[in-house]
Motif scaffolding. Structure first.
Motif, PDB file in Angstrom:
ATOM      1  N   GLN B  37       6.857  -3.900 -13.491  1.00 46.53           N
ATOM      2  CA  GLN B  37       7.853  -3.129 -14.226  1.00 46.53           C
ATOM      3  C   GLN B  37       8.869  -2.608 -13.223  1.00 46.53           C
ATOM      4  N   GLN B  38      10.149  -2.751 -13.532  1.00 42.83           N
ATOM      5  CA  GLN B  38      11.184  -2.229 -12.646  1.00 42.83           C
ATOM      6  C   GLN B  38      12.205  -1.436 -13.443  1.00 42.83           C
ATOM      7  N   LYS B  39      12.359  -0.177 -13.071  1.00 40.70           N
ATOM      8  CA  LYS B  39      13.369   0.682 -13.673  1.00 40.70           C
ATOM      9  C   LYS B  39      14.585   0.734 -12.753  1.00 40.70           C
ATOM     10  N   PRO B  40      15.760   1.049 -13.312  1.00 39.15           N
ATOM     11  CA  PRO B  40      16.992   1.043 -12.506  1.00 39.15           C
ATOM     12  C   PRO B  40      16.873   1.899 -11.255  1.00 39.15           C
ATOM     13  N   GLY B  41      17.275   1.319 -10.132  1.00 37.30           N
ATOM     14  CA  GLY B  41      17.273   2.044  -8.874  1.00 37.30           C
ATOM     15  C   GLY B  41      15.910   2.225  -8.244  1.00 37.30           C
ATOM     16  N   GLN B  42      14.890   1.601  -8.820  1.00 33.55           N
ATOM     17  CA  GLN B  42      13.527   1.747  -8.290  1.00 33.55           C
ATOM     18  C   GLN B  42      12.971   0.398  -7.856  1.00 33.55           C
ATOM     19  N   ALA B  43      11.956   0.453  -7.001  1.00 32.80           N
ATOM     20  CA  ALA B  43      11.229  -0.750  -6.630  1.00 32.80           C
ATOM     21  C   ALA B  43      10.348  -1.189  -7.794  1.00 32.80           C
ATOM     22  N   PRO B  44      10.013  -2.461  -7.864  1.00 32.65           N
ATOM     23  CA  PRO B  44       9.048  -2.905  -8.869  1.00 32.65           C
ATOM     24  C   PRO B  44       7.716  -2.178  -8.706  1.00 32.65           C
ATOM     25  N   ARG B  45       7.035  -2.034  -9.840  1.00 27.44           N
ATOM     26  CA  ARG B  45       5.709  -1.415  -9.872  1.00 27.44           C
ATOM     27  C   ARG B  45       4.726  -2.439 -10.403  1.00 27.44           C
ATOM     28  N   LEU B  46       3.651  -2.666  -9.679  1.00 30.92           N
ATOM     29  CA  LEU B  46       2.639  -3.611 -10.127  1.00 30.92           C
ATOM     30  C   LEU B  46       1.919  -3.058 -11.347  1.00 30.92           C
ATOM     31  N   LEU B  47       1.900  -3.841 -12.424  1.00 30.42           N
ATOM     32  CA  LEU B  47       1.200  -3.446 -13.651  1.00 30.42           C
ATOM     33  C   LEU B  47      -0.126  -4.188 -13.796  1.00 30.42           C
ATOM     34  N   ILE B  48      -0.042  -5.512 -13.670  1.00 32.40           N
ATOM     35  CA  ILE B  48      -1.158  -6.410 -13.974  1.00 32.40           C
ATOM     36  C   ILE B  48      -1.279  -7.433 -12.858  1.00 32.40           C
ATOM     37  N   TYR B  49      -2.511  -7.750 -12.452  1.00 30.68           N
ATOM     38  CA  TYR B  49      -2.753  -8.858 -11.537  1.00 30.68           C
ATOM     39  C   TYR B  49      -3.952  -9.641 -12.047  1.00 30.68           C
ATOM     40  N   GLY B  50      -4.119 -10.840 -11.514  1.00 31.41           N
ATOM     41  CA  GLY B  50      -5.206 -11.682 -12.027  1.00 31.41           C
ATOM     42  C   GLY B  50      -5.050 -11.956 -13.513  1.00 31.41           C
ATOM     43  N   ALA B  51      -3.808 -11.950 -13.967  1.00 31.09           N
ATOM     44  CA  ALA B  51      -3.412 -12.217 -15.352  1.00 31.09           C
ATOM     45  C   ALA B  51      -3.784 -11.117 -16.330  1.00 31.09           C
ATOM     46  N   SER B  52      -4.872 -10.370 -16.066  1.00 29.03           N
ATOM     47  CA  SER B  52      -5.327  -9.417 -17.082  1.00 29.03           C
ATOM     48  C   SER B  52      -5.892  -8.112 -16.525  1.00 29.03           C
ATOM     49  N   THR B  53      -5.915  -7.939 -15.219  1.00 28.49           N
ATOM     50  CA  THR B  53      -6.467  -6.728 -14.618  1.00 28.49           C
ATOM     51  C   THR B  53      -5.366  -5.695 -14.403  1.00 28.49           C
ATOM     52  N   ARG B  54      -5.549  -4.518 -15.007  1.00 34.56           N
ATOM     53  CA  ARG B  54      -4.552  -3.463 -14.818  1.00 34.56           C
ATOM     54  C   ARG B  54      -4.643  -2.898 -13.405  1.00 34.56           C
ATOM     55  N   THR B  56      -4.105   0.095 -10.539  1.00 33.28           N
ATOM     56  CA  THR B  56      -4.504   1.502 -10.547  1.00 33.28           C
ATOM     57  C   THR B  56      -3.453   2.374 -11.217  1.00 33.28           C
ATOM     58  N   GLY B  57      -3.891   3.200 -12.158  1.00 30.93           N
ATOM     59  CA  GLY B  57      -3.000   4.147 -12.798  1.00 30.93           C
ATOM     60  C   GLY B  57      -2.181   3.611 -13.949  1.00 30.93           C
ATOM     61  N   VAL B  58      -2.299   2.342 -14.262  1.00 25.28           N
ATOM     62  CA  VAL B  58      -1.521   1.750 -15.357  1.00 25.28           C
ATOM     63  C   VAL B  58      -2.194   2.077 -16.694  1.00 25.28           C
ATOM     64  N   PRO B  59      -1.433   2.604 -17.644  1.00 23.89           N
ATOM     65  CA  PRO B  59      -2.031   2.969 -18.942  1.00 23.89           C
ATOM     66  C   PRO B  59      -2.641   1.762 -19.660  1.00 23.89           C
ATOM     67  N   VAL B  60      -3.639   2.041 -20.470  1.00 27.52           N
ATOM     68  CA  VAL B  60      -4.322   0.967 -21.204  1.00 27.52           C
ATOM     69  C   VAL B  60      -3.417   0.347 -22.253  1.00 27.52           C
ATOM     70  N   ARG B  61      -2.247   0.974 -22.507  1.00 28.48           N
ATOM     71  CA  ARG B  61      -1.277   0.399 -23.454  1.00 28.48           C
ATOM     72  C   ARG B  61      -0.746  -0.948 -22.958  1.00 28.48           C
ATOM     73  N   PHE B  62      -0.862  -1.177 -21.667  1.00 29.38           N
ATOM     74  CA  PHE B  62      -0.397  -2.424 -21.061  1.00 29.38           C
ATOM     75  C   PHE B  62      -1.582  -3.377 -20.927  1.00 29.38           C
ATOM     76  N   SER B  63      -1.431  -4.571 -21.462  1.00 31.38           N
ATOM     77  CA  SER B  63      -2.502  -5.549 -21.333  1.00 31.38           C
ATOM     78  C   SER B  63      -1.931  -6.929 -21.063  1.00 31.38           C
ATOM     79  N   GLY B  64      -2.617  -7.678 -20.224  1.00 32.93           N
ATOM     80  CA  GLY B  64      -2.185  -9.020 -19.891  1.00 32.93           C
ATOM     81  C   GLY B  64      -3.222 -10.035 -20.320  1.00 32.93           C
ATOM     82  N   SER B  65      -2.734 -11.230 -20.624  1.00 32.14           N
ATOM     83  CA  SER B  65      -3.649 -12.300 -21.017  1.00 32.14           C
ATOM     84  C   SER B  65      -3.061 -13.637 -20.612  1.00 32.14           C
ATOM     85  N   GLY B  66      -3.883 -14.662 -20.707  1.00 27.87           N
ATOM     86  CA  GLY B  66      -3.435 -16.015 -20.432  1.00 27.87           C
ATOM     87  C   GLY B  66      -4.081 -16.614 -19.216  1.00 27.87           C
ATOM     88  N   SER B  67      -3.879 -17.900 -19.063  1.00 29.48           N
ATOM     89  CA  SER B  67      -4.353 -18.644 -17.901  1.00 29.48           C
ATOM     90  C   SER B  67      -3.645 -19.992 -17.896  1.00 29.48           C
TER      91      SER B  67
END
Lengths: 115, 106
Positions: B37-54, B56-67
């Motif tokens: 996730q990247q907001k204006p004037g900010q560095a990107p923030r890692l939300l999800i890795y390994g396609a589905s692992t949140r 640290t600190g990312v709300p459960v509202r965010f979910s990833g899937s796929g392969s």
């Protein structure tokens, strides 16, 4: 908490070398890969390259001929040199900690290529 | 180079609703896919890795899937603070990013 901070000139003349340093605090520079990523104004993200403290280096093939990265473990810093810059190299340059994805990022520094 | 294609390019959603962002790779990635996730004037923030692992600190509202070549980022109960650009990134090969999806909370 790991903290990264980029430093270097905000403006570079065309054909000269862009040089940036990333200082890492809150953790050792060992055991991870460390990356440079850039973002031209209003555009997307481009990986420049990554380096480990053991000397593993990998550069973006499209930039490989102009890029040099190095690590100074004594200072907990790593650096980027980009040669023969043009206006197309104007971007916000980020340093990050990478082990696949990048989990910690610097705030970014805007480098403008202009005479 | 592995090409990453994100869709849609932009999305406008009302608060409280859900959003689904897609990312397609030109080659199979297994699950070596991250979302930022990247907001204006900010560095990107890692939300999800390994396609589905949140991350640290990312709300459960965010979910990833796929392969493989098809991946999805789903965001539920959208809040105004979720307005941002979202980028996918593959790290199975030389790292490359998608072009981004702009999410607006109207």
């Amino acid at each position: 908490q790991v903290h990264l901070q980029e430093s270097g000139p905000g403006q570079v003349k065309p054909s000269e070398t862009l040089s940036l340093t990333c200082s890492v605090s809150g953790g050792s520079i060992g055991s991870y890969y460390w990356s440079w990523i850039r973002q031209p104004p209003g555009k997307g993200l481009e990986w420049i390259g990554y380096i480990s403290n053991s000397g593993t280096i990998n550069y973006n093939p499209s930039l490989k001929s102009r890029v040099t990265m190095s690590v100074d473990t004594s200072k907990n810093q790593f650096s980027l040199n980009l040669d023969s810059v043009t206006a197309a190299d104007t971007a916000v340059y980020y340093c990050s900690r990478s082990w696949g994805p990048s989990d910690y990022w610097g705030q970014g520094t805007l480098v403008t290529v202009s005479s | 180079e592995v090409l990453m294609t994100q869709s849609p390019a932009s999305l406008s959603v009302s608060p409280g609703e859900s959003a689904t962002l897609s990312c397609r790779a030109s080659e199979s990635l297994s699950i070596n896919l991250a979302w930022y996730q990247q907001k204006p004037g900010q560095a990107p923030r890692l939300l999800i890795y390994g396609a589905s692992t949140r991350a640290t600190g990312v709300p459960v509202r965010f979910s990833g899937s796929g392969s493989g070549t098809e991946f999805t980022l789903a965001i539920s109960s959208l809040q105004s603070e979720d307005s941002a650009f979202y980028y996918c990134q593959q790290y199975n090969y030389w790292p490359t990013f998608g072009q981004g999806t702009r999410l607006e909370i109207k």
